[in-house]
Design a protein around this motif. Structure first.
Motif, short mmCIF file in Angstrom:
data_model
loop_
_atom_site.label_atom_id
_atom_site.label_comp_id
_atom_site.label_asym_id
_atom_site.label_seq_id
_atom_site.Cartn_x
_atom_site.Cartn_y
_atom_site.Cartn_z
N TYR A 20 26.49 71.77 -3.55
CA TYR A 20 26.69 70.24 -3.76
C TYR A 20 25.41 69.73 -4.43
O TYR A 20 24.17 70.26 -3.89
CB TYR A 20 26.85 69.49 -2.31
N GLU A 21 25.62 68.78 -5.25
CA GLU A 21 24.46 68.13 -5.75
C GLU A 21 24.45 66.76 -6.21
O GLU A 21 25.71 66.42 -6.66
CB GLU A 21 23.92 68.92 -7.11
N ASP A 22 23.74 65.81 -5.83
CA ASP A 22 23.92 64.51 -6.29
C ASP A 22 22.31 64.11 -6.83
O ASP A 22 21.54 64.74 -6.94
CB ASP A 22 24.60 63.36 -5.35
N GLU A 23 22.25 62.83 -7.23
CA GLU A 23 20.83 62.40 -7.86
C GLU A 23 19.63 62.64 -6.83
O GLU A 23 18.49 62.90 -7.04
CB GLU A 23 20.98 61.15 -8.27
N SER A 24 19.91 62.36 -5.35
CA SER A 24 18.86 62.72 -4.52
C SER A 24 18.96 63.98 -3.23
O SER A 24 17.96 64.16 -2.81
CB SER A 24 19.04 61.47 -3.55
N VAL A 25 20.13 64.52 -3.39
CA VAL A 25 20.26 65.63 -2.38
C VAL A 25 20.85 66.80 -3.25
O VAL A 25 21.74 66.79 -4.30
CB VAL A 25 21.38 65.07 -1.39
N PRO A 43 16.60 66.86 0.76
CA PRO A 43 16.33 66.11 -0.30
C PRO A 43 15.88 66.57 -1.45
O PRO A 43 14.88 67.67 -1.30
CB PRO A 43 15.09 64.99 0.58
N LYS A 44 15.83 66.13 -2.63
CA LYS A 44 15.34 66.81 -3.92
C LYS A 44 13.66 66.51 -3.80
O LYS A 44 12.81 67.30 -4.34
CB LYS A 44 16.01 66.21 -5.06
N LYS A 45 13.55 65.30 -3.30
CA LYS A 45 11.92 64.97 -3.13
C LYS A 45 11.60 65.55 -1.94
O LYS A 45 12.04 65.91 -1.06
CB LYS A 45 11.96 63.52 -3.04
N HIS A 46 10.19 66.00 -2.01
CA HIS A 46 9.51 66.75 -0.83
C HIS A 46 9.35 65.81 0.43
O HIS A 46 8.47 64.91 0.34
CB HIS A 46 8.30 67.39 -1.45
N TYR A 47 9.79 66.18 1.37
CA TYR A 47 9.38 65.59 2.61
C TYR A 47 9.15 66.84 3.71
O TYR A 47 9.90 67.79 3.46
CB TYR A 47 10.59 64.88 3.30
N VAL A 53 9.71 60.34 7.11
CA VAL A 53 10.87 59.54 6.73
C VAL A 53 10.44 58.11 7.21
O VAL A 53 10.19 57.95 8.26
CB VAL A 53 12.47 59.63 7.24
N LYS A 54 10.43 56.99 6.44
CA LYS A 54 10.06 55.66 6.59
C LYS A 54 11.10 54.86 6.81
O LYS A 54 12.41 55.20 6.46
CB LYS A 54 9.19 55.24 5.37
N GLU A 55 10.90 53.58 7.26
CA GLU A 55 12.05 52.62 7.85
C GLU A 55 13.05 52.52 6.81
O GLU A 55 14.26 52.37 7.14
CB GLU A 55 11.50 51.65 8.65
N ASN A 56 12.51 52.09 5.68
CA ASN A 56 13.42 51.43 4.83
C ASN A 56 13.72 52.52 3.68
O ASN A 56 14.56 52.02 2.64
CB ASN A 56 12.98 50.34 3.91
N ASP A 57 13.46 53.81 4.20
CA ASP A 57 13.81 54.84 2.97
C ASP A 57 15.54 55.27 3.24
O ASP A 57 15.83 55.20 4.43
CB ASP A 57 12.97 56.21 3.43
N ASP A 58 16.09 55.22 2.13
CA ASP A 58 17.64 55.55 2.22
C ASP A 58 18.00 57.09 2.21
O ASP A 58 18.95 57.44 2.30
CB ASP A 58 18.15 54.62 1.21
N ILE A 59 16.94 58.02 2.59
CA ILE A 59 17.34 59.47 2.27
C ILE A 59 18.11 59.56 3.22
O ILE A 59 19.10 60.67 3.08
CB ILE A 59 15.91 60.34 2.17
N MET A 60 18.04 59.32 4.57
CA MET A 60 18.99 59.78 5.74
C MET A 60 20.13 59.53 5.45
O MET A 60 21.19 60.16 5.77
CB MET A 60 18.47 59.33 7.04
N SER A 61 20.59 58.26 4.98
CA SER A 61 22.00 57.92 4.79
C SER A 61 22.70 58.73 3.58
O SER A 61 23.51 59.39 3.70
CB SER A 61 22.17 56.39 4.62
N LYS A 62 21.70 59.04 2.53
CA LYS A 62 22.10 59.88 1.37
C LYS A 62 22.52 61.22 2.06
O LYS A 62 23.35 61.70 1.43
CB LYS A 62 21.23 59.86 0.33
N ILE A 63 21.52 61.57 2.71
CA ILE A 63 21.79 63.08 3.41
C ILE A 63 23.13 63.24 4.23
O ILE A 63 24.00 64.03 3.73
CB ILE A 63 20.78 63.65 4.17
N PHE A 64 23.21 62.19 4.89
CA PHE A 64 24.50 62.27 5.89
C PHE A 64 25.97 61.88 5.05
O PHE A 64 26.94 62.52 5.34
CB PHE A 64 24.39 61.52 7.06
N TYR A 65 25.54 61.23 4.09
CA TYR A 65 26.89 60.95 2.96
C TYR A 65 27.24 62.18 2.39
O TYR A 65 28.25 62.38 2.37
CB TYR A 65 26.50 59.73 1.87
#
Ligand code: AMP
Ligand code: ZN
Length: 113
Positions: A20-25, A43-47, A53-65
């Motif tokens: 699977y691939e999308d713009e962020s994951v 995440p495509k971006k390195h963490y 992960v920061k408070e207003n970062d949407d990466i976790m919702s993107k990962i779980f979606y």
């Protein structure tokens, strides 16, 4: 991030079996599967790990979606699955690019949680 194998998978420098691939994951099959289905979601971006992960970062919702989409796409949404994240030394994190294991395809039993 230099010398990060998962960044190299994102860039295509190291091959992977993409699921699977999308713009962020990106999601691909684990090289050493622990179950009939074992997929890594990153995440495509390195963490380094969830501590980045920061408070207003949407990466976790993107990962779980993405996990939601992968479960339906691969057909294990009805049977159920487990999502695992290892963070840091005591958890045994070996690749320092945040990743979530999806384990599925068999009865997983009562594991550690
Ligand atoms: P962890 O112990 O949570 O850091 O998990 C790292 C996971 O990455 C392990 O399950 C490895 O089998 C997997 N892995 C390492 N290198 C690769 C690779 N090049 N392609 C796919 N999976 C990999
Ligand atoms: Zn990386």
């Amino acid at each position: 991030m230099e010398n990060c194998i998962f960044c190299k998978i994102v860039s295509g420098e190291i091959p992977s079996t993409k699921v699977y691939e999308d713009e962020s994951v990106l999601a691909f099959k684990d090289l050493n599967p622990q179950a009939p289905i074992h997929i890594l979601v990153i995440p495509k971006k390195h963490y380094n790990n969830v501590l980045d992960v920061k408070e207003n970062d949407d990466i976790m919702s993107k990962i779980f979606y993405a996990i939601n989409n992968i479960a339906k796409q691969e057909g294990f949404d009805k049977d159920g699955f487990r999502v695992i994240n290892n963070c840091g030394e005591n958890a045994g994190q070996t690749v320092m690019h945040m990743h979530f294991h999806i384990i599925a395809g068999k009865k997983l039993g009562e594991g550690i949680v």
